[in-house]
Structure formats: C-alpha cells, structure tokens
Design a protein around this motif. Sequence first.
Motif, short mmCIF file in Angstrom:
data_model
loop_
_atom_site.label_atom_id
_atom_site.label_comp_id
_atom_site.label_asym_id
_atom_site.label_seq_id
_atom_site.Cartn_x
_atom_site.Cartn_y
_atom_site.Cartn_z
N HIS A 186 -5.94 -3.30 -2.08
CA HIS A 186 -5.52 -3.30 -1.23
C HIS A 186 -7.05 -2.17 -0.04
O HIS A 186 -7.35 -2.73 1.07
CB HIS A 186 -4.37 -1.67 -0.55
CG HIS A 186 -3.25 -2.42 -0.85
ND1 HIS A 186 -2.36 -3.02 0.03
CD2 HIS A 186 -2.41 -2.22 -2.16
CE1 HIS A 186 -1.21 -4.00 -0.90
NE2 HIS A 186 -1.17 -2.47 -1.59
N TYR A 206 0.77 -1.30 0.08
CA TYR A 206 0.05 0.46 -0.09
C TYR A 206 0.98 1.14 0.30
O TYR A 206 0.61 2.20 -0.47
CB TYR A 206 -1.03 -0.43 1.24
CG TYR A 206 -1.23 1.76 1.32
CD1 TYR A 206 -2.40 2.17 0.29
CD2 TYR A 206 -0.97 2.29 2.43
CE1 TYR A 206 -3.41 2.72 0.23
CE2 TYR A 206 -2.05 3.84 2.83
CZ TYR A 206 -2.99 4.16 1.33
OH TYR A 206 -3.23 4.88 1.36
N ASN A 221 -6.96 8.94 -0.34
CA ASN A 221 -6.61 8.41 -1.83
C ASN A 221 -7.88 9.19 -2.36
O ASN A 221 -8.18 8.10 -3.69
CB ASN A 221 -6.88 7.04 -2.13
CG ASN A 221 -5.43 6.01 -1.63
OD1 ASN A 221 -4.02 5.88 -2.21
ND2 ASN A 221 -5.18 5.91 -0.59
N LEU A 227 -7.87 4.91 4.62
CA LEU A 227 -7.44 4.98 3.20
C LEU A 227 -7.63 5.28 2.06
O LEU A 227 -7.61 5.79 1.35
CB LEU A 227 -6.31 3.56 2.95
CG LEU A 227 -5.77 2.62 3.68
CD1 LEU A 227 -5.57 1.20 3.14
CD2 LEU A 227 -5.12 4.07 4.45
N GLU A 268 -4.55 -0.28 -8.19
CA GLU A 268 -3.32 -1.66 -6.63
C GLU A 268 -4.29 -1.29 -6.00
O GLU A 268 -4.08 -1.76 -4.63
CB GLU A 268 -2.15 -1.91 -6.89
CG GLU A 268 -1.70 -2.73 -7.29
CD GLU A 268 -1.95 -1.69 -9.29
OE1 GLU A 268 -2.15 -0.84 -9.69
OE2 GLU A 268 -1.08 -3.07 -10.22
N VAL A 269 -4.38 0.18 -5.20
CA VAL A 269 -5.36 1.49 -4.15
C VAL A 269 -6.54 0.15 -3.83
O VAL A 269 -6.98 -0.44 -2.78
CB VAL A 269 -4.96 2.63 -4.82
CG1 VAL A 269 -5.67 3.02 -4.05
CG2 VAL A 269 -3.86 3.08 -4.46
N PHE A 326 -10.53 -0.28 -9.29
CA PHE A 326 -10.04 1.04 -8.51
C PHE A 326 -11.25 1.17 -7.57
O PHE A 326 -12.04 0.67 -6.30
CB PHE A 326 -9.64 2.29 -8.48
CG PHE A 326 -9.90 3.10 -7.58
CD1 PHE A 326 -9.37 3.21 -5.85
CD2 PHE A 326 -11.05 4.42 -7.66
CE1 PHE A 326 -9.50 4.28 -5.29
CE2 PHE A 326 -11.13 5.12 -6.31
CZ PHE A 326 -10.36 6.05 -5.18
N CYS A 335 1.77 1.95 -3.38
CA CYS A 335 0.62 2.50 -4.54
C CYS A 335 -0.38 3.29 -4.18
O CYS A 335 -0.81 4.57 -5.04
CB CYS A 335 0.02 1.04 -4.91
SG CYS A 335 -0.61 0.55 -3.85
N ARG A 336 0.53 4.17 -2.64
CA ARG A 336 -1.14 4.94 -2.40
C ARG A 336 -1.22 6.27 -2.65
O ARG A 336 0.28 6.92 -3.64
CB ARG A 336 -0.80 5.80 -0.99
CG ARG A 336 0.63 6.24 -0.14
CD ARG A 336 0.54 6.29 0.91
NE ARG A 336 2.03 6.39 1.35
CZ ARG A 336 1.96 7.47 2.27
NH1 ARG A 336 1.31 6.83 3.45
NH2 ARG A 336 3.09 7.88 2.54
N ARG A 337 -1.94 6.96 -3.42
CA ARG A 337 -2.47 8.36 -3.86
C ARG A 337 -2.17 7.89 -5.23
O ARG A 337 -1.34 8.97 -5.94
CB ARG A 337 -1.59 9.43 -3.29
CG ARG A 337 -2.34 9.63 -1.31
CD ARG A 337 -1.89 10.57 -1.13
NE ARG A 337 -0.92 11.03 -0.89
CZ ARG A 337 0.65 10.28 0.53
NH1 ARG A 337 -0.56 10.41 1.37
NH2 ARG A 337 1.47 10.81 0.47
N ASN A 338 -1.15 7.12 -6.36
CA ASN A 338 -0.65 7.31 -7.01
C ASN A 338 -1.33 6.76 -8.42
O ASN A 338 -2.19 5.87 -8.24
CB ASN A 338 0.59 5.82 -7.09
CG ASN A 338 1.52 5.62 -8.68
OD1 ASN A 338 0.79 6.56 -9.97
ND2 ASN A 338 3.15 5.42 -8.11
N ALA A 347 -4.21 2.68 -9.72
CA ALA A 347 -4.98 3.17 -8.82
C ALA A 347 -5.67 1.70 -8.74
O ALA A 347 -6.30 1.19 -7.80
CB ALA A 347 -6.04 3.68 -10.05
#
Length: 776
Positions: free
Chosen positions: A33, A17, A53, A49, A29-30, A69, A20-23, A27
């Motif tokens: 998670h 996490y 994001n 989370l 992958e977020v 996402f 990849c967060r905020r990326n 999205a």
Amino acid sequence: MRTGRADRARELHLAGYRACRRNAGMAGEVGRHLEFCALTGNEGRGVELLAENRNLFDEVDSPLDLLHFLTGVEVLLSRVEGLGHGELPVAGYAGRAWTVASLRAEVRERGDGLAARFDTRNGTTLHSDHRRERLDRAPLLDALELTLRSRGLDDLAEGASRTDAATGSGTAAAPTVPRTTEALPESVPELILRARELGELGHPDARACWARLRTLVAAPGYTHPDDPAVGPYVRLCADLLSDEANRAAERDEFAVAVELQEEAAGLYDDAGAPGDAALARACALLAAAEIPAGTPSEGGSEGGEGKAMADALTEAHASLVRLHEETPGLAPYIEGRLLRLRASALGLRLQASGDPEHVAPVLAEVERLEAFALRHSIDGQVSGAKLLRAGTYALSGDLPAAVTEADALHERLTEHGPAWHLPRVLGLRGRLRLGLRDAPAAYADLTEGLRLAAAWPADAVDTGRLHGDLAEACMHLGRPDEALTQLTRAAEAQLRAEKRTDAFCAYSNAAQLCLDLGRIEDCIALLDSLLTEPDVVAGEVDDRLVAQLRLVRARALHAGDDLKAATAEFVTLAAESAGWEDDPGSHAMIAAETAMLLAESGEFERAGEAVGRALAAHALAPRYEQLSNCLRELARLQAQQEGPDGLDGALAHLATAGRIADEARAAGFEPVGRPLDSALAYEHGRVNAYVGQYGDALAALEKALALVGEPGPETGSAGEWAECVRLAGLVEGVYLERPAAALTRLDAAVDRLAALGHTDEREQLASLAAQLRDEA
C-alpha cells in the motif's frame, strides 16, 4: 491501476489498507500500500501511512514479510527524495529521528541484506531481482485522488516546520490558493507608513506589511529608523501587538486578544498616541465581553451562558461609550472604528439574547455610525454599518428587509468600494437567500463571492464560511457530491486560517455526508486521518468534537460490515459519554446505538445493560425517537435470533417502547421519522411472526394499518402503509395459509397505490401477489 480501473484500485486501496494497517502479520501488504501511494502521486499520504505503521519496523517476526515491507518503504522514500524532500522528517526505527534520506539509506541496507540472505540460502537471485523490479518501477500516473483529504509533500513540510518544539505537535496546512498581493516597499520607513495607511483603510494588504515588519523587527541587529514620520520604536511594537491581537480575536482566542490589546494600549500611551491607545482598549473591552462566561461542562446551561454574554456585552457597550466620550481629539478613522465597536457590541448582544427589545438599540448605533462615516467619506465604515443593519434585520427575523439592505450595499460597493467587502456581502446575501429557501440565488451569490475572494490575500475573506454555505446550497439543489467537495474545501480554508475546531467540524460534516452517500471507505479514511492528528492524539481538541468524529467512524464501520470494530468503538464511547453530566441526551443516544450493535452481535445481556443506561439518561434528557427505535430493534433482533426463547425479552422491550410512546404523546413530541405508535404496532407484528405467533402477528399488523391510515397522493406514509400490507399479506397468505384473503388485501392495495402514483410501493405488493398466485 494497470488495467485502467482507477476507481476500483482506489476502493481496494482504502479497504485493503484499513484491514492490514499496524498489523505485524500483514506487514508485506502494508508495504504494498505504501508502494501504491508512491506510484500514484500520493507520496504525502504514503508518508502519513508510514508514520501510522511505525511499529512494523520493530514488530515483524517473519523475515519475508519484513523484506516486502522494507521494499515498499524504500519505493516510497525513493520517490519522496527524488521529488526534492530528502530532509523531510519521517517516522522510522525507534530511538532516533529520521529524515527521508537517512531512513532510505537505512532501509536500503537492511532490505538488500535480507534479500541477499534469502538468495544465498536458495541458491537463486529471485528475491534480489524481485526487489530490484519493484524499486525500478515508474509511477503509474501523475496523481490519483485517494482520499478527501489529500495532502502533498509541501503541505507536510510546512506542517513539520511549524511543529511546536515543546509539545511535538504540528499543524498540517491545507493546499494554498494563489492570491494577488501588492509588492511591499523595500525601505523600512516606507513599509511602516504603508502598513499604517492600509491599516487605516482596513485594506487586506496591511496584514502582509505587518507580517514583514514583524520579521524585520525580530531579526538580530534591527535598528529602528530615526524618522519623525515613522515615530518611535515603541509605537511600532504597539502596532504589531494590535495586529496580532486582531488575528487572535478572529480565531476566537479572545483572552489572548485582550492581553495583547491591553499591552498595546500601554505602549501607545508611552508613544504619545492616545487615540490609538483608546482604540486598543476599546478592542480589549469587546474581546473581554466575548470570552464565554462558562461552558456547559462547567455546570452552566446554554440559555444561562447566552444571558451572561448578553449582560457582559451590555456592560462592554456602556464602557465603550464612556471611553469614546472621554477621549477628545480623535482622528476620524479612529472615531469611526469606535462607533463600529459600539454597534458591534449591541449586535453581538442581540445575537446572544435573541431579545426583540435589543433590536432598536443596534439600529440606533448603526445609524450613528453610518451618518459619521458618510460625513467623513469613510467607505469601509459605511459598508460596515450597512452590513450590521442587514445582519440585525436577519436576527430579528425580517429576512426580506435584510436582503434589501444587502442588495443596496452590494450596489454601493460595486460603485464606491471597498472592493474587498464584496465577497463578505455576497456571502451574507447568500445565507439570507438560503433562509428564504431560494437555493439557486444563494448558490449564485456564494459562487461569485468565492470568485471575488480569490483576488485578495487568503486571510481577507472567510472563504471557509463561503465554502460551507455553498455546500448547504448544493444540498438544497440536490448536488451532494458537489456539497462534499465544498465541505472539504471549507475545512482546508479553515486549517489555513488556523481555525482547527471549525475545520474539524467541517470535516465531520463531510464524513457524515460520505456515510449518507454510501462512500464508506472514504468516510473511514477521512476520519482516520483526522483522529491521528497530533493535537487530537494529545487531547488538545475538544473532547466532544473528537467523540463526534469517532461516533461517525463507528457508524461507518457498522455500515461497512465491520461489526466487531464498530461495536468496540461504540462500547468505548458509551463508557466515556456516561461521564457527560451536562449532556445526558447525547449519552442516551450513544448508549442506545451501542445496545443495538451488541444485540446484533447476539450479546443480549450486555445490550440490556446498555439500554438500561440509555433509559436512565433519557429520564434526564428525553430522546423519545432514538430510544423507541432502539427498543424496537432490540426486540426484533432478539426474536429473530432466539426465536420463541427470545419472545419474553422481545415483548419486554416493546412494552418499554410503548411507555416511551405514551410519554412522547403526552409531551406533544413529533418524531422526525415514523410515528412511534404505528412503528410499535408493526414491530409487534414482526416479532410475533418471527416466533411463529402468526395470529397475533396479523392482529398487530391490522392495528398498525389502522394507525398509519390509508395513503393519499401527497402523504409520506405510503411506504410505511405498503410495508404493513406486505407483511400482513405474507403472514396471512403463507404462514396462516389463507391465500385468497391475502390476495384480496394485496390486490386492493395495489390498485390504490397505482391510482395514487406510488409506483415503487405498488410493484413490491404486486410481486408478492404474483408469488402467492404462482404457489396457489
């Protein structure tokens, strides 16, 4: 998770996490998670989370990434709504406020539309089927602890309900602990009389009565009872203000407490209650003296601030004595409290000044209080007097006498009460035993204190302090994992008590302990959670405390091999700390660490600039050990990465480190770690070895060995000595091609270490000797 490897799943979630967060490019992958949180009983973390994001709702360009996402978001929201939290506020598309239910409906419509368009284009049902499969999955287990700061949906809902409408900041509550509380009277007159009765006793359940009365009085249409026993409405208002002031003082909000107590005193005067008015004014006097005269950032010094507070408390005590003497006809419980305030003022003065001459006046006031309380059978004030006496002995350095007093008080409380004082006494005795280095006894006291505290309302005992002290006892007993648990419990208790600064300090200690234990992802996840708190983001938390949290996070990023992110954070912190005119020592330390990370990245010019700033701050507030460590590390890195081209720069750093060692020696400084002179000589040897100057390297290592001295059975220098021998043997045997001399050195060292019982160090040298013999 599906193969039963929960710990590994947890590690992968935390590390993955963070990557990849905020990326927007990750999205999908977020979303995975978020789904993982929903399926492992971590819906509260999932909602947090999702808020982190929020940008992904509008910034994802890839339709496929957006579909993945949104599907993960819907899995989470469906689970949260299914648990009965459909009205919980959540972060969603910009431009409006969302609840779980409304955002779920929006996300479902958009997700279904995207999947349908993919399937129409491809002539299949693949994406719709895959999406339906994810949405229909059952939870993998009821609960998996993902982070040290796990918060449930009920906690988030409570935090949302306490969001300040003006600032938009909320306080997230920690999990509550069930407490026993007496049933409150139904009638208002009985409730008022019960609150006052319990208040006179100092009983913890008085708080619940006042809280209920505060709600009733604030309700539209409240009618005050026409009952002489209850008294006028204005007196009840004064009671409520006084209770609120006491709570503010417990949170160290002394200015607020002063204002409320003075207002309460005026209302007590209006109600014809001069004794209560005098007590409120007395509380205001003591609270006013506890307001810091000035902080270091305002130009004061720590010692100057202590003297100013001691002077203020001296004046407050004199005013309390005058107020006491000038108010006749006091009820015994009020007079007892006035005597307690007088003793407390002098006790706080002793704490602020540390002046031995201030001990006797405290003990005299304590004797006066105890005699009065015994004469009038006020058990709570008898206990208070003995607590003050024990604390005074502790402050004066007589810990055995303090323990003896605490033992006597514990025996009295067990026989006579009040029972709610027992956890406090056990906490004090536990701290005293920690001071006496009796960790097992301290652990027993603190554990028992927490057990007894569970029988009383949450605000009756400072359980945060008990958990924090128990964490210290666990560390002394070699139980770091248990200490970590106690630190997080301390922070949770302090959050419940609205002591956010104390809570953040406890969490900071927990994060540092995680780092020390090698639990890097736990450390980073905890700090990420803290640094996104609304009051932190809004700049409402002390900037130095926030900087400490960021500093630990930067160190954790470095330990986790994220050199780029760690260096960026250190550079930012170094720039900010440059403005801390009151604390150049901290800036020296931060700038020094920044220099090391820049050098590790190969940016030696910027590293030199950073170490220059560190040296300038060091000139104002010496940090001999940190600067010496930094300069030696810069020299090592430059020689290692640049070879002979970096020798001049490396030697310049070592020359500066030499001057710092000279300064430290002249100042009588004793380092916590390795002696500066021997460490410097060793680094000269390593630097010269890196650049091929093997003769100079061996000479420097011989000097280091002489400075360290041969180890003994109890000495802590065995490791340093063995490392010098190892490197000297390597240089001599391999690079100077003198294996016989190297083996003579190594064999003698192996025999010496074996005789002294230093097994690990001996094995390292024996391994090198065997290698040299094999190559001969």
